[in-house]
Design an enzyme around this catalytic site. Structure first.
Site, PDB file in Angstrom:
ATOM      1  N   CYS A 162      -7.951  22.074  18.453  1.00 19.85           N
ATOM      2  CA  CYS A 162      -7.812  22.275  19.896  1.00 19.85           C
ATOM      3  C   CYS A 162      -7.204  21.046  20.563  1.00 19.85           C
ATOM      4  CB  CYS A 162      -9.170  22.602  20.493  1.00 19.85           C
ATOM      5  SG  CYS A 162      -9.993  23.911  19.587  1.00 19.85           S
ATOM      6  N   GLY A 186       0.843  -1.190   0.000  1.00 21.11           N
ATOM      7  CA  GLY A 186       0.000   0.000   0.000  1.00 21.11           C
ATOM      8  C   GLY A 186       0.876   1.236   0.000  1.00 21.11           C
TER       9      GLY A 186
HETATM   10  C1  PLP Z   1      -2.129  -2.552   5.936  1.00 24.89           C
HETATM   11  C2  PLP Z   1      -1.998  -3.849   5.233  1.00 24.89           C
HETATM   12  C3  PLP Z   1      -1.262  -3.934   4.041  1.00 24.89           C
HETATM   13  C4  PLP Z   1      -0.523  -2.774   3.441  1.00 24.89           C
HETATM   14  O1  PLP Z   1       0.528  -2.324   4.249  1.00 24.89           O
HETATM   15  P1  PLP Z   1       1.542  -1.221   3.671  1.00 24.89           P
HETATM   16  O2  PLP Z   1       2.456  -0.988   4.801  1.00 24.89           O
HETATM   17  O3  PLP Z   1       0.750  -0.027   3.320  1.00 24.89           O
HETATM   18  O4  PLP Z   1       2.224  -1.820   2.486  1.00 24.89           O
HETATM   19  C5  PLP Z   1      -1.225  -5.162   3.405  1.00 24.89           C
HETATM   20  N1  PLP Z   1      -1.862  -6.244   3.902  1.00 24.89           N
HETATM   21  C6  PLP Z   1      -2.573  -6.189   5.048  1.00 24.89           C
HETATM   22  C7  PLP Z   1      -3.252  -7.405   5.544  1.00 24.89           C
HETATM   23  C8  PLP Z   1      -2.667  -4.998   5.751  1.00 24.89           C
HETATM   24  O5  PLP Z   1      -3.357  -4.948   6.896  1.00 24.89           O
END
Ligand code: PLP
Length: 418
Positions: free
Chosen positions: A343, A271
């Site tokens: 705040c 991600g």
């Molecule tokens: C959050 C998550 C990802 C992505 O993580 P990144 O650090 O953004 O690459 C992938 N798989 C699962 C199951 C996640 O919870």
């Protein structure tokens, strides 16, 4: 910096975006987004693999659409994310469904559309899915999320692969669960899954996790259970400020090395490493409060706040910040704390940054394309910022700024009884 050299991307100046859409405003570079995805594809050339973008990092339909167009799969954690992927043009069979608490209606909808794999996190979830699928005469493709008990050495809030974390099941329980799953009519075993954390800047935890999962796959094979794919999760870090993460190519190579010549398809769920550096947050200096006493701090109050970008407050994240364009008249050079108007003392976007600033100056906060707008809230009744995709010299508003009326929708005023 990076994807926004000289404060431009895709032939558009960030200053022009601020003029057109006002601040605060999220800005994405389509070129940068594509380049990050394609870096994975290049590293995986000749490998049987699929990249499933983790939707939670940036669920904007405009962003998902760019990735769907490139052939990306998607990692989802809710039925809401499922609907977003479908709306954005993603293929259901290229979706993996993660998450430690999937509701019955979420499983049903995922069975309706035919997601590629359910990443199962508990015995109870496996039973529930089997019951639902059997009733529908379906066979649900699953992997079991193994918690390999490795220390990701990241911020504790985003470490998920230790036995003390709520995610997945330990290796022993996984072996038992696979045996049970093998006898279930509504279940088809397709993979093994893990995800050990986020913002990892070291390859060793990935290698350790992959080796442990591969050992489980070998053991299952010896017990007569064949596994088609290994899902290694996401988690590769980015360079917020001197984090020095490994490259996508080195990361892929480390995972491939652990797999060796086994006949396994690989799934990656990145991600952050795809979206973070493809996005920035633009904000203007509203009010300057230079220190009066010598030991006091100087505050630059800007129009973005932790409701727009919570990462600095939540994870102590240090995003790079720069002024865009010339400084205004009477600008002062100081070590500023760049803070929002909310705040809360914790409403700080950047601590102790040397900047030359005047009120009205435009600032860019880098690496805001992942877990930025995705984690935004309406705290202090602040409408969420617009999101603008830059592409081929155009500014495309992929999410409009909210209005205060949007924030009150669904609420009700109670008239006093007299
Ligand atoms: C959050 C998550 C990802 C992505 O993580 P990144 O650090 O953004 O690459 C992938 N798989 C699962 C199951 C996640 O919870």
């Amino acid at each position: 910096m990076g994807a926004f050299p000289e404060h431009c991307a895709d032939g558009v100046a960030l200053a022009a975006v601020a003029d057109a859409f006002d601040t605060p405003c999220y800005v994405y570079s389509q070129t940068a987004l594509r380049a990050r995805y394609q870096a994975f594809e290049r590293a995986l050339e000749g490998v049987d693999a699929r990249v499933c973008f983790a939707v939670k990092a940036n669920p904007n339909i405009g962003v998902l659409g760019v990735l769907a167009d490139l052939g990306s799969g998607f990692d989802i954690v809710s039925v809401g994310e499922l609907e977003r992927v479908i709306t954005a043009g993603g293929a259901p069979e290229d979706i993996v469904f993660s998450g430690v608490g999937k509701r019955r209606d979420e499983l049903e909808r995922a069975l309706d559309v035919g997601v590629g794999c359910f990443n199962i996190e508990s015995e109870s979830e496996l039973e529930r899915l089997n019951t639902l699928a059997t009733r529908r005469s379906q066979s649900a493709p699953i992997s079991i999320r193994v918690n390999p008990d490795v220390d990701a050495r990241t911020h504790p809030f985003i470490a998920t692969g230790l036995s003390e974390n709520k995610f997945g099941v330990d290796v022993e329980s996984a072996a038992t669960l696979y045996q049970r799953a093998a006898g279930m009519d509504g279940i088809e075993i397709v993979g093994v899954d893990c995800h050990i954390g986020s913002q990892l800047t070291d390859l060793a935890p990935f290698s350790d996790a992959a080796e442990r999962v591969v050992a489980l796959i070998d053991r299952l094979a010896a017990e007569g259970i064949d596994i088609d794919h290994l899902d290694i999760g996401g988690g590769l870090g980015v360079d917020y400020q001197a984090d020095n993460p490994p490259s996508i190519a080195d990361y892929v190579a480390a995972v491939c090395q652990a797999v060796g010549d086994r006949d396994l398809r690989l799934i990656f769920e990145p991600g952050r490493v795809i979206a973070a550096d493809a996005g920035v947050l633009l904000t203007r200096v509203d009010t300057l409060k230079p220190a009066v006493a010598t030991d006091a701090r100087s505050f630059a109050v800007v129009d973005a706040a932790i409701n727009d970008l919570i990462r600095p407050a939540l994870y102590d994240a240090a995003h790079a910040v720069e002024r865009v364009g010339a400084a205004g008249d009477g600008a002062v050079t100081r070590i500023w704390d760049v803070v929002g108007p909310i705040c809360e003392t914790g409403d700080c976007l950047a601590n102790e940054r040397e900047l030359t600033l005047a009120e009205g100056d435009l600032l860019v906060v880098y690496s805001a394309g992942a877990y930025g707008s995705a984690m935004a809230s309406n705290y202090n009744t602040r409408p969420r910022a617009p999101e603008v995709m830059l592409a081929d010299g155009d500014m495309i508003e992929v999410r409009a700024r909210e209005a205060v009326a949007d924030l009150m929708r669904g609420e009700k005023r109670l008239l006093p009884e007299r």
